[in-house]
Design a protein around this motif. Structure first.
Motif, PDB file in Angstrom:
ATOM      1  N   ILE B 305      13.526  55.224  -3.191  1.00 54.15           N
ATOM      2  CA  ILE B 305      12.551  55.061  -1.940  1.00 54.15           C
ATOM      3  C   ILE B 305      11.239  54.295  -2.072  1.00 54.15           C
ATOM      4  N   ILE B 306      11.178  53.392  -1.438  1.00 56.86           N
ATOM      5  CA  ILE B 306       9.995  52.415  -1.512  1.00 56.86           C
ATOM      6  C   ILE B 306       9.060  52.619  -0.351  1.00 56.86           C
ATOM      7  N   ARG B 307       7.836  52.628  -0.517  1.00 58.12           N
ATOM      8  CA  ARG B 307       6.826  53.147   0.555  1.00 58.12           C
ATOM      9  C   ARG B 307       5.435  52.039   0.613  1.00 58.12           C
ATOM     10  N   ASP B 308       5.510  51.269  -0.469  1.00 58.00           N
ATOM     11  CA  ASP B 308       4.362  50.466  -0.673  1.00 58.00           C
ATOM     12  C   ASP B 308       4.752  49.002  -0.133  1.00 58.00           C
ATOM     13  N   PHE B 309       3.995  48.579   0.715  1.00 61.14           N
ATOM     14  CA  PHE B 309       4.091  47.047   1.167  1.00 61.14           C
ATOM     15  C   PHE B 309       2.986  46.443   1.078  1.00 61.14           C
ATOM     16  N   ARG B 326      15.204  52.338   1.370  1.00 61.35           N
ATOM     17  CA  ARG B 326      15.990  52.907   0.384  1.00 61.35           C
ATOM     18  C   ARG B 326      16.985  51.764  -0.288  1.00 61.35           C
ATOM     19  N   LEU B 327      16.837  51.983  -1.372  1.00 58.78           N
ATOM     20  CA  LEU B 327      17.538  50.968  -2.158  1.00 58.78           C
ATOM     21  C   LEU B 327      18.286  51.734  -3.091  1.00 58.78           C
ATOM     22  N   GLY B 328      19.479  51.031  -3.627  1.00 60.88           N
ATOM     23  CA  GLY B 328      20.230  51.620  -4.848  1.00 60.88           C
ATOM     24  C   GLY B 328      19.669  50.956  -6.172  1.00 60.88           C
ATOM     25  N   LEU B 329      20.484  50.801  -7.174  1.00 59.52           N
ATOM     26  CA  LEU B 329      20.123  50.478  -8.610  1.00 59.52           C
ATOM     27  C   LEU B 329      19.019  49.014  -7.997  1.00 59.52           C
ATOM     28  N   CYS B 330      17.992  48.842  -8.764  1.00 56.70           N
ATOM     29  CA  CYS B 330      16.982  47.903  -8.453  1.00 56.70           C
ATOM     30  C   CYS B 330      16.352  47.248  -9.703  1.00 56.70           C
TER      31      CYS B 330
END
Lengths: 253, 497
Positions: B305-309, B326-330
């Protein structure tokens, strides 16, 4: 305008010491409470996408149609019938002050009655144990609409009262004018004959004055300066007409 | 005595004066309201400006090139409560469109509501024969939106109102007959827009693009040996193999010499062969896998989960509505520190991990990832907020011409450090769809017209027992009127005494 406050406080005092005011308030709250419980029935049966406040204010026209003429029909018509307005105007009081005093008192009572319906929402939120029902957008917007539109409706009632010596005639006249404004504009906006290009300014003017659309915006929490100006300028215009009407009647009596 | 000196004359003179005053005030009322119509201010008092049009819609409506006539055939009095609700939702929304278009003399929006059965002749003239739809007409172009397009439905329950999305897409469609072309590159195992597979397909993303008046096509550089002239944007979605040097050169030329636009979704553990291109555009894709020890950084299904933009046209909606990705392998994507500043390339880190995350270098070795200082990639202090790893970067080249007093906009590149950001399973996440459409809009210069978030539907339900409901009813019917009656009695008695 130095006598305005004196006249206003006198009018309000007369209203507050008059038992008929409380009879009107009791009946008003009973009728509105009955409508509110009807709305709550829908909410207890199935989830609704419209908030209770939004639904409640949809029926604003009912108290407007009946309460406004009842609150205002007596104000100037009775004074003229009894001949007391001439006596009043021999004192250092202007027609403007008299009209505004009557108007201010009627508006005060109108708002007092409406604001007491806020208690319904308080009782509802206490019973439901959920502040969700005190949704500030529709609630604040709805009461703001009532306050702003009430300025114009009461002014129309006062204007109707300035046109006749007979209270009943003034009441029916006030009802008709308010009905024409609320229902008439709604009806006209849907009229097909207004779709002609040559009548487009009329159509846009009718759409501009659609009270139900104003209500919808306010109860969603959207405030438009055009709508507020419509009510404020309309109120001033109608009050000026009332003052001119009283003066014209005195002139020709 | 002359007539003019008589009381009668004075009275009539005063009457004429009153009538003139009335006319004067009426004119003032009309003039004032006419002015107010042309200079409106509209305030949305709700939190999150729930009923206002999004910046994307506003910018488009204010620049609408031609007038659009919208015909709504929903009925307010429909027996079906869903249709009646759709009428209410649509009428409120369309009013906002009409208000917004009033400042645009070239592209006014006019809305008509009618029952196709009652006003059959008019409906036939407009070529409308179906109830319960919204038809947008602009010149000869027309498009229809059905009731089903207006809501996002899950488990047969309406979850969100997406009328603004549908209507803005419709406006784009009818007012601009030119369709911009987006090419999805193929030939290296990329995800395909015509694939409906839940994991490997991009069909839902392609539908979203088509809804926004884009034309989606496939392109294999190995076959065409050139980037088509009508390409507005190229998308490389998760290549599984290396691009040949000539392909990289074609892409470099497209970006740098033709001010082209490219969106690159670069999964970890894949050598895409585009390092020189990325270096040229000031972007560094680290060969790491983002790992994190914080449970709050992962969803139930293991998605990161990415919350910072960072503030950017692409991320503005995510910031406004506080939506996450919501990302998979990154992998980590960041501005290249080796790239010399002042080369007319502006690189912005769009999205970043939590500070607890690091870039695992030895991810190919099958063991629990752990942070090894000096080996693994740690958070970048220069990021804002600091000590995080970037997962998406936007790079823009502005060409300054010596003989011109202004700069000319060059190419635009957006790189994501994940491959399946918008695959059919992940696009259902509002954040993923938002950032993808934001990137597409920014890349094709619709950067002020970002995608429109759906409005969640709020429901009110009174969960009371029958007994409590009866008590509530009596309370409402008796308490307040009772107080008013008691006050009245008190006043009556005090006056009598």
């Amino acid at each position: 305008m130095k006598h305005f406050l004196t006249l206003l406080s006198h009018e309000i005092r007369m209203l507050l010491v008059n038992p008929s005011t409380y009879i009107a308030a009791t009946l008003f709250l009973a009728v509105m409470g009955f409508m509110f419980t009807g709305i709550l029935e829908a909410f207890s049966k199935a989830p609704q996408e419209t908030s209770p406040a939004q639904m409640f204010f949809q029926s604003f026209w009912l108290p407007v149609f009946f309460m406004v003429p009842l609150l205002t029909m007596k104000s100037l018509a009775e004074e003229r019938r009894l001949g007391t307005i001439e006596t009043l105007l021999t004192t250092p009081v202007t027609t403007t002050e008299v009209v505004l005093g009557k108007y201010g008192a009627a508006y005060f009572l109108y708002m007092l009655l409406w604001s007491s319906t806020g208690g319904f929402f308080y009782i509802l939120s206490r019973f439901a144990g959920d502040d969700h029902f005190l949704d500030p957008g529709p609630l604040v917007g709805g009461f703001l609409f009532v306050a702003v539109s009430g300025l114009l409706f009461i002014a129309i009632g006062i204007f109707a009262s300035s046109l006749s010596r007979n209270q009943a005639v003034a009441g029916i006249l006030g009802f008709t004018m308010i009905f024409a404004l609320i229902v008439g504009t709604n009806f006209l906006a849907q009229a097909q004959w207004l779709n002609r290009d040559v009548l487009s300014p009329v159509k846009s003017a009718v759409e501009y004055a659609q009270i139900f659309q104003h209500l919808e915006d306010f109860t969603r929490g959207v405030v438009d300066t055009r709508q507020i100006l419509f009510y404020l300028s309309g109120t001033v215009l109608v009050l000026i007409f009332s003052i001119l009407g009283v003066e014209a009647k005195l002139l020709h009596s | 005595m002359a007539f003019f000196e008589s009381f009668r004359a004075a009275r009539w003179l005063r009457t004429v004066n009153l009538v003139l005053q009335a006319i004067l005030f009426l004119t003032l009322f009309g003039g004032l309201n006419y002015l107010a119509r042309n200079y409106p201010l509209r305030y949305d008092l709700t939190a999150h400006r729930r009923y206002s049009l999004s910046p994307e819609t506003l910018s488009y409506v204010k620049n609408l090139p031609r007038p659009v006539h919208i015909v709504v055939t929903f009925s307010e009095d429909a027996e079906n409560p869903d249709i009646a609700q759709a009428y209410r939702d649509v009428s409120g929304l369309l009013r906002e469109y009409v208000y917004a278009s009033e400042s645009n003399p070239n592209g006014r929006i006019a809305v008509d509501y009618f029952d196709v059965y009652q006003r059959r002749r008019e409906a036939e003239q407009l070529g409308i024969d179906q109830p319960n739809q919204i038809v947008l007409i602009c010149g000869d172009e027309r498009t229809a939106i059905s009731a089903g397009d207006l809501y996002r439905v899950e488990n047969r329950e309406k979850k969100a109102f997406r009328g603004e999305q549908a209507i803005t897409a419709g406006l784009l469609d009818v007012s601009n007959p030119e369709h911009k072309k987006i090419y999805f590159l193929t030939g290296h195992g990329e995800l395909r827009p015509d694939d409906v597979d839940p994991v490997r397909g991009l069909s839902a993303a392609a539908d979203q693009l088509r809804e926004r008046n884009f034309k989606v096509e496939l392109l294999d550089l190995n076959v065409t040996r050139k980037v088509p002239d009508d390409a507005s944007l190229l998308i490389i979605a998760a290549p599984q193999g290396r691009y040949a040097p000539f392909e990289e050169e074609l892409l470099r030329q497209f970006l740098s010499e033709h001010a082209g636009r490219l969106i690159l979704l670069l999964p970890p553990a894949v050598e895409a062969g585009l390092d020189n291109l990325l270096f040229d555009w000031g972007v560094l894709a680290d060969d790491v896998l983002i790992a994190d020890t914080s449970p709050s950084s992962f969803a139930d299904n293991g998605d990161l989960i990415i919350r910072d933009f960072a503030p950017h046209p692409i991320t503005q909606t995510l910031l406004d509505y506080k939506i996450g990705l919501r990302l998979g392998l990154c992998r980590s994507i960041r501005p290249d520190p080796a790239r010399a500043p002042g080369n007319n390339v502006t690189v912005t880190t769009l999205a970043a991990t939590a500070p607890t995350a690091w870039g695992e270098r030895s991810y190919r070795v099958s063991r629990t990832p752990e942070y090894n200082p000096g080996i693994d990639l740690k958070g970048i202090p220069a990021l804002d907020p600091p000590n995080r790893l970037g997962v998406a970067v936007a790079s823009e080249r502005v060409q300054v011409r010596d003989n011109l007093p202004f700069s000319v906009r060059g190419g635009r590149l957006v790189v994501f450090g994940t491959g399946d950001l918008v695959s059919n399973t992940r696009i259902v996440n509002a954040g993923n769809l938002n950032i993808f459409l934001g990137a597409v809009n920014w890349a094709v210069d619709r950067d002020t017209q970002l995608n429109v978030p759906a409005r969640p539907i709020e429901r009110f339900q009174l969960s009371l027992s029958q007994q409590d409901l009866v008590r509530l009813r009596y309370c409402i019917l008796l308490v307040l009127p009772g107080i008013a009656a008691l006050l009245g009695l008190a006043v009556y008695w005090s006056r009598r005494n």
